[in-house]
Write an enzyme that holds these catalytic residues in place. Structure first.
Site, PDB file in Angstrom:
ATOM      1  N   HIS A 153     -41.630 107.594   3.492  1.00 34.60           N
ATOM      2  CA  HIS A 153     -41.855 106.551   2.551  1.00 34.60           C
ATOM      3  C   HIS A 153     -41.590 106.441   0.994  1.00 34.60           C
ATOM      4  O   HIS A 153     -41.388 105.306   0.257  1.00 34.60           O
ATOM      5  CB  HIS A 153     -42.886 105.484   2.831  1.00 34.60           C
ATOM      6  N   GLU A 182     -33.491 107.784  11.653  1.00 41.52           N
ATOM      7  CA  GLU A 182     -34.160 108.478  10.631  1.00 41.52           C
ATOM      8  C   GLU A 182     -33.657 109.720  10.790  1.00 41.52           C
ATOM      9  O   GLU A 182     -33.386 110.341  12.140  1.00 41.52           O
ATOM     10  CB  GLU A 182     -35.727 108.299  10.147  1.00 41.52           C
ATOM     11  N   GLU A 208     -40.915 110.228  16.459  1.00 45.20           N
ATOM     12  CA  GLU A 208     -40.037 110.162  14.767  1.00 45.20           C
ATOM     13  C   GLU A 208     -40.977 111.594  14.502  1.00 45.20           C
ATOM     14  O   GLU A 208     -42.532 111.342  13.783  1.00 45.20           O
ATOM     15  CB  GLU A 208     -40.161 108.681  14.348  1.00 45.20           C
TER      16      GLU A 208
END
Length: 400
Positions: free
Chosen positions: A230, A260, A356
């Protein structure tokens, strides 16, 4: 002048992300849970629950907002600065409170709940100061934290929600392709990020002409900036051989989706390629595990073993995936559906979850940087459906 504590200001036509029947179904399930828990009225204060049950996504700017749900009423409570917009974006009724005197917000809430009731509130959102005001103004017979109950409901997506999430995942792909086109040595992170964001917003406006447009964003990181998932965008210029992290986040009516990808500028060195390929393999293995009957903890443990066998587990920094729905980087989270060791939730059809895996290799170590692939999967009756389209891996994402 007679200044009211609150009033109704309704003008214009209602425009909602879903059909009224969708909200009626959500409220019916909520009221059934309220009855089981002995709750007379819920006072929701969070952006995600107010949006989930009413369609209205508020902009706080330091002011309190609410959705009050009783067995017969559903009423959003909004500040005068918003005029009639909250009514136009709310499924049911709306009351505007004034700021002529302090705590007119709670007087408006009381007008719906009544005094001496059993009140449901969100323990993970309401501040101690507001909770004291709730008790002072509503004089509840009892209070019940309904946040876990509502989270469980939000974890199971309706057909209409899944259709929206699928369409939003396509918006994320649009941003991904725009970012790939913008990547080249010498370009700043911020310029690449803006290209992805602009492309998504244009596509969202085309496909969702009646939506409110806000909150779509991109995190695009390069080099050392890829070490955190982040990390914010900077003005760092891309260099040949840089590792990149592409992260696109289109937002439509409060619903979050994401794409992503790991990328490299021009070329990827052998040490980096080895780690990247291992993370891609973990990603593919993890996606194969997402099926009905598997628990979040079991999936996590299997991926942990996969990385440990390759001496890479020490580079993992967070869980392997999470739920999707009404959430973003500053509101909402369905913490009961995350791929972590301490989550025992069993996957069921209708849930939507990401895979992820991320590895962060420290600076000074061969292959340094952050590697992450991220796809969104809908749990089906016998497996899953991957609704992310942008390709992952070295064959597509070494960009010149």
């Amino acid at each position: 002048m007679d200044r009211p504590e609150f009033y109704r200001f309704h003008q214009g036509e209602k425009t909602l992300p879903f059909a009224p029947s969708e909200y009626d179904n959500r409220l019916a399930l909520l009221r059934a849970d309220m009855a089981k828990a002995g709750v007379d009225a819920c006072v929701f204060s969070s952006m995600h629950n107010i949006a989930y049950y009413s369609g209205f996504l508020y902009c706080s700017f330091g002011r309190p907002y609410a959705l009050v749900v009783t067995p017969t009423e559903s009423v959003t409570i909004s500040a005068g600065i918003d005029a009639a917009q909250p009514w136009r974006r709310s499924h049911a009724d709306n009351i505007t409170y004034t700021d002529w005197q302090r705590n007119n917000y709670w007087r408006a809430v009381l007008s719906v709940t009544g005094s001496g009731k059993t009140i449901g509130y969100e323990g993970d959102h309401m501040s101690l100061a507001q909770f004291d005001l709730l008790k002072s103004f509503l004089s509840p017979a009892a209070t019940t934290d309904v946040a876990p109950m509502t989270m469980r409901q939000r974890m199971h997506k309706s057909a209409a929600e899944i259709a929206l999430i699928r369409q939003c995942a396509q918006m994320a792909d649009v941003g991904g392709y725009a970012i790939k086109d913008a990547v080249k040595a010498g370009t700043r992170e911020i310029d690449v990020a803006m290209a992805g964001r602009d492309a998504m917003e244009m596509e969202i406006a085309k496909q969702f002409p009646d939506a409110e447009y806000r909150d779509t964003w991109v995190w695009f990181q390069s080099g050392i900036n890829t070490d955190g998932a982040h990390n914010p965008v900077t003005s760092r210029k891309l260099e040949s051989g840089d590792i990149l992290s592409l992260n696109t986040f289109p937002m439509v009516s409060g619903y979050y989706t994401a794409l992503e990808r790991t990328m490299f500028v021009d070329t990827v060195d052998p040490a980096s390629l080895k780690i990247w390929e291992a993370n891609v393999a973990a990603h593919e293995y993890g996606m194969s595990l997402l099926k009905p009957g598997a628990s979040c903890a079991e999936v996590t443990e299997k991926i942990n073993i996969f990385f440990a066998e390759r001496d890479l587990l020490q580079y993992r920094t967070f869980g392997y995936g999470h739920s999707f729905g009404i959430l973003s980087h500053y509101y909402g989270r369905e913490a009961g559906l995350e791929l972590r060791e301490d989550i025992d939730t069993v996957l069921e059809p209708g849930m939507v979850i990401s895979m992820e895996p991320m590895l962060t290799i420290p600076e000074g170590t061969p292959g340094a940087g952050g590697y992450r692939e991220h796809d969104i999967l809908v749990i089906t009756e016998d497996g899953n459906e991957n609704i992310t389209g942008y390709p992952y891996g070295p064959d597509f994402n070494v960009v010149s």
